[in-house]
Design a protein around this motif. Structure first.
Motif, PDB file in Angstrom:
ATOM      1  N   GLN A 240       0.824  -1.212   0.000  1.00 57.83           N
ATOM      2  CA  GLN A 240       0.000   0.000   0.000  1.00 57.83           C
ATOM      3  C   GLN A 240       0.861   1.267   0.000  1.00 57.83           C
ATOM      4  OE1 GLN A 240      -2.507  -0.541   3.447  1.00 57.83           O
ATOM      5  NE2 GLN A 240      -4.029  -1.764   2.318  1.00 57.83           N
ATOM      6  N   ASN A 241       1.983   1.246   0.733  1.00 57.26           N
ATOM      7  CA  ASN A 241       2.885   2.397   0.710  1.00 57.26           C
ATOM      8  C   ASN A 241       3.446   2.638  -0.692  1.00 57.26           C
ATOM      9  OD1 ASN A 241       2.543   2.736   3.473  1.00 57.26           O
ATOM     10  ND2 ASN A 241       4.377   1.554   4.000  1.00 57.26           N
ATOM     11  N   THR A 242       3.796   1.549  -1.356  1.00 55.62           N
ATOM     12  CA  THR A 242       4.348   1.691  -2.707  1.00 55.62           C
ATOM     13  C   THR A 242       3.307   2.237  -3.679  1.00 55.62           C
ATOM     14  OG1 THR A 242       5.866  -0.142  -2.303  1.00 55.62           O
ATOM     15  CG2 THR A 242       5.450   0.457  -4.598  1.00 55.62           C
ATOM     16  N   VAL A 243       2.124   1.686  -3.647  1.00 52.12           N
ATOM     17  CA  VAL A 243       1.055   2.158  -4.537  1.00 52.12           C
ATOM     18  C   VAL A 243       0.711   3.619  -4.232  1.00 52.12           C
ATOM     19  CG1 VAL A 243      -1.349   1.823  -5.201  1.00 52.12           C
ATOM     20  CG2 VAL A 243       0.128  -0.151  -4.901  1.00 52.12           C
ATOM     21  N   GLY A 244       0.657   3.958  -2.940  1.00 57.84           N
ATOM     22  CA  GLY A 244       0.382   5.357  -2.578  1.00 57.84           C
ATOM     23  C   GLY A 244       1.464   6.304  -3.063  1.00 57.84           C
ATOM     24  N   GLY A 245       2.732   5.878  -2.962  1.00 55.32           N
ATOM     25  CA  GLY A 245       3.815   6.736  -3.449  1.00 55.32           C
ATOM     26  C   GLY A 245       3.738   6.966  -4.944  1.00 55.32           C
ATOM     27  N   LEU A 246       3.407   5.899  -5.693  1.00 60.28           N
ATOM     28  CA  LEU A 246       3.256   6.061  -7.141  1.00 60.28           C
ATOM     29  C   LEU A 246       2.084   6.984  -7.481  1.00 60.28           C
ATOM     30  CD1 LEU A 246       3.861   2.356  -8.231  1.00 60.28           C
ATOM     31  CD2 LEU A 246       5.421   4.289  -8.519  1.00 60.28           C
ATOM     32  N   GLN A 247       0.992   6.844  -6.758  1.00 61.01           N
ATOM     33  CA  GLN A 247      -0.148   7.715  -6.999  1.00 61.01           C
ATOM     34  C   GLN A 247       0.184   9.165  -6.653  1.00 61.01           C
ATOM     35  OE1 GLN A 247      -3.667   6.651  -4.818  1.00 61.01           O
ATOM     36  NE2 GLN A 247      -4.962   8.158  -5.867  1.00 61.01           N
ATOM     37  N   ASP A 248       0.901   9.371  -5.556  1.00 63.33           N
ATOM     38  CA  ASP A 248       1.298  10.733  -5.180  1.00 63.33           C
ATOM     39  C   ASP A 248       2.194  11.365  -6.248  1.00 63.33           C
ATOM     40  OD1 ASP A 248      -0.119  10.487  -2.840  1.00 63.33           O
ATOM     41  OD2 ASP A 248       1.621   9.856  -1.655  1.00 63.33           O
ATOM     42  N   ALA A 249       3.111  10.587  -6.790  1.00 58.72           N
ATOM     43  CA  ALA A 249       3.988  11.112  -7.840  1.00 58.72           C
ATOM     44  C   ALA A 249       3.185  11.536  -9.064  1.00 58.72           C
ATOM     45  CB  ALA A 249       5.038  10.069  -8.218  1.00 58.72           C
ATOM     46  N   LEU A 250       2.199  10.725  -9.430  1.00 60.69           N
ATOM     47  CA  LEU A 250       1.362  11.072 -10.576  1.00 60.69           C
ATOM     48  C   LEU A 250       0.544  12.341 -10.295  1.00 60.69           C
ATOM     49  CD1 LEU A 250       0.120   7.528 -11.688  1.00 60.69           C
ATOM     50  CD2 LEU A 250       1.822   8.980 -12.814  1.00 60.69           C
ATOM     51  N   ARG A 251       0.044  12.485  -9.090  1.00 57.87           N
ATOM     52  CA  ARG A 251      -0.746  13.665  -8.747  1.00 57.87           C
ATOM     53  C   ARG A 251       0.107  14.938  -8.772  1.00 57.87           C
ATOM     54  NH1 ARG A 251      -2.537  13.984  -3.888  1.00 57.87           N
ATOM     55  NH2 ARG A 251      -4.532  15.005  -4.316  1.00 57.87           N
ATOM     56  N   VAL A 252       1.336  14.837  -8.251  1.00 56.37           N
ATOM     57  CA  VAL A 252       2.230  16.002  -8.302  1.00 56.37           C
ATOM     58  C   VAL A 252       2.564  16.361  -9.742  1.00 56.37           C
ATOM     59  CG1 VAL A 252       4.528  16.845  -7.690  1.00 56.37           C
ATOM     60  CG2 VAL A 252       3.188  15.587  -6.004  1.00 56.37           C
ATOM     61  N   GLN A 253       2.815  15.361 -10.563  1.00 56.78           N
ATOM     62  CA  GLN A 253       3.087  15.635 -11.966  1.00 56.78           C
ATOM     63  C   GLN A 253       1.898  16.306 -12.640  1.00 56.78           C
ATOM     64  OE1 GLN A 253       4.228  11.940 -13.772  1.00 56.78           O
ATOM     65  NE2 GLN A 253       5.988  11.643 -12.433  1.00 56.78           N
ATOM     66  N   ALA A 254       0.709  15.834 -12.352  1.00 57.66           N
ATOM     67  CA  ALA A 254      -0.485  16.448 -12.941  1.00 57.66           C
ATOM     68  C   ALA A 254      -0.663  17.885 -12.464  1.00 57.66           C
ATOM     69  CB  ALA A 254      -1.725  15.616 -12.582  1.00 57.66           C
ATOM     70  N   GLY A 255      -0.386  18.133 -11.184  1.00 54.08           N
ATOM     71  CA  GLY A 255      -0.502  19.498 -10.680  1.00 54.08           C
ATOM     72  C   GLY A 255       0.500  20.435 -11.318  1.00 54.08           C
ATOM     73  N   VAL A 256       1.729  19.970 -11.510  1.00 54.93           N
ATOM     74  CA  VAL A 256       2.751  20.808 -12.143  1.00 54.93           C
ATOM     75  C   VAL A 256       2.378  21.097 -13.595  1.00 54.93           C
ATOM     76  CG1 VAL A 256       5.161  20.838 -12.899  1.00 54.93           C
ATOM     77  CG2 VAL A 256       4.581  20.095 -10.587  1.00 54.93           C
TER      78      VAL A 256
END
Length: 262
Positions: free
Chosen positions: A152-168
């Protein structure tokens, strides 16, 4: 009597001759010197002096030249004051609010990191608990729960990275508009202060873009680190489970059995 009259007549004639000869000599200086003034009019006797008139004209010309110089100096000072006013004019456009909004959005996305936040103390605690040590005596249920938590930590980290990329990426439209506005303001600036302020805001925009890039790199690095950490923990858990499987047990121990409730 006759002789006396004759002598008087001769003296009178000589005197008249002397006066006649002396008259041109007495009048010569008057006509030899050029005329310096002329008399006009009748009883008013208006005197015109050419030399005085020329000096007056020259004095008036000098005075006019001085006035023209003063006017030119005043015009230069007025232009200098106008230039100073333009140099001190403030830039009417400000990108501060838009840049702060972009930064706040990126920071908000980073603060919403799942499970393991960007906090040194929390990272140390979670890694010590879920990744560092896998005890041999842990029950199978605990091993499965820990493995799921790491996943779950790994999946959450990948999702967070995608969200930051989308925000940028979402910030790019606003940054493009601000860049166009600031370049236009810089090119149409009327003074040094406006040009400097436009340049400072362009530097601020560049700093905000660099901050977004750092956020993306940090989010991607976090996701990659979690993937590698999960892989290492899974390898360690597999080793532990293999050793537990290969470790000889106590063997068969006979026990009491009852049948038919007797």
């Amino acid at each position: 009597m006759t002789h006396t009259a004759h002598r008087l007549s001769r003296f009178a004639s000589a005197s008249a001759l002397a006066l006649t000869l002396a008259a041109p000599l007495g009048l010569a200086p008057i006509f030899a010197t050029p005329a310096q003034a002329f008399l006009f009019g009748g009883g008013g006797r208006i005197v015109y002096d050419p030399r005085n008139h020329a000096e007056n004209i020259l004095s008036a010309a000098r005075a006019l030249e001085q006035i023209n110089n003063q006017i030119t100096q005043l015009q230069n000072e007025a232009q200098m004051l106008m230039n100073q006013a333009r140099n001190l004019a403030s830039l009417p456009h400000s990108s501060l609010q838009a840049l702060q909004q972009n930064v706040d959005r990126t920071r908000q996305l980073l603060s919403q990191a799942q499970n393991i936040a960007f906090d040194v103390a929390q990272i140390d605690q979670v890694f010590q608990q879920d990744y560092a040590n896998i005890p041999m005596a842990a029950p199978e249920a605990q091993l499965l729960a820990d493995a799921r938590s790491r996943w779950q930590n790994t999946v959450g980290g990948l999702q967070d990275a995608l969200r930051v990329q989308a925000g940028v990426v979402g910030n790019l439209d606003g940054q493009r508009a601000e860049l166009s506005a600031l370049v236009g303001e810089s090119q149409s600036s009327v003074g040094a202060l406006q040009a400097t302020q436009a340049g400072n805001q362009l530097l601020a925009l560049q700093s905000q873009q660099i901050a977004d890039l750092i956020a993306v790199v940090a989010a991607n690095g976090r996701a990659t680190a979690l993937v590698e950490a999960e892989r290492s923990a899974a390898a360690e858990q597999g080793r532990v489970q293999r050793e537990r499987f290969l470790t000889p047990g106590a063997g068969y121990q006979p026990g009491n059995a009852r049948m038919f409730n007797n």
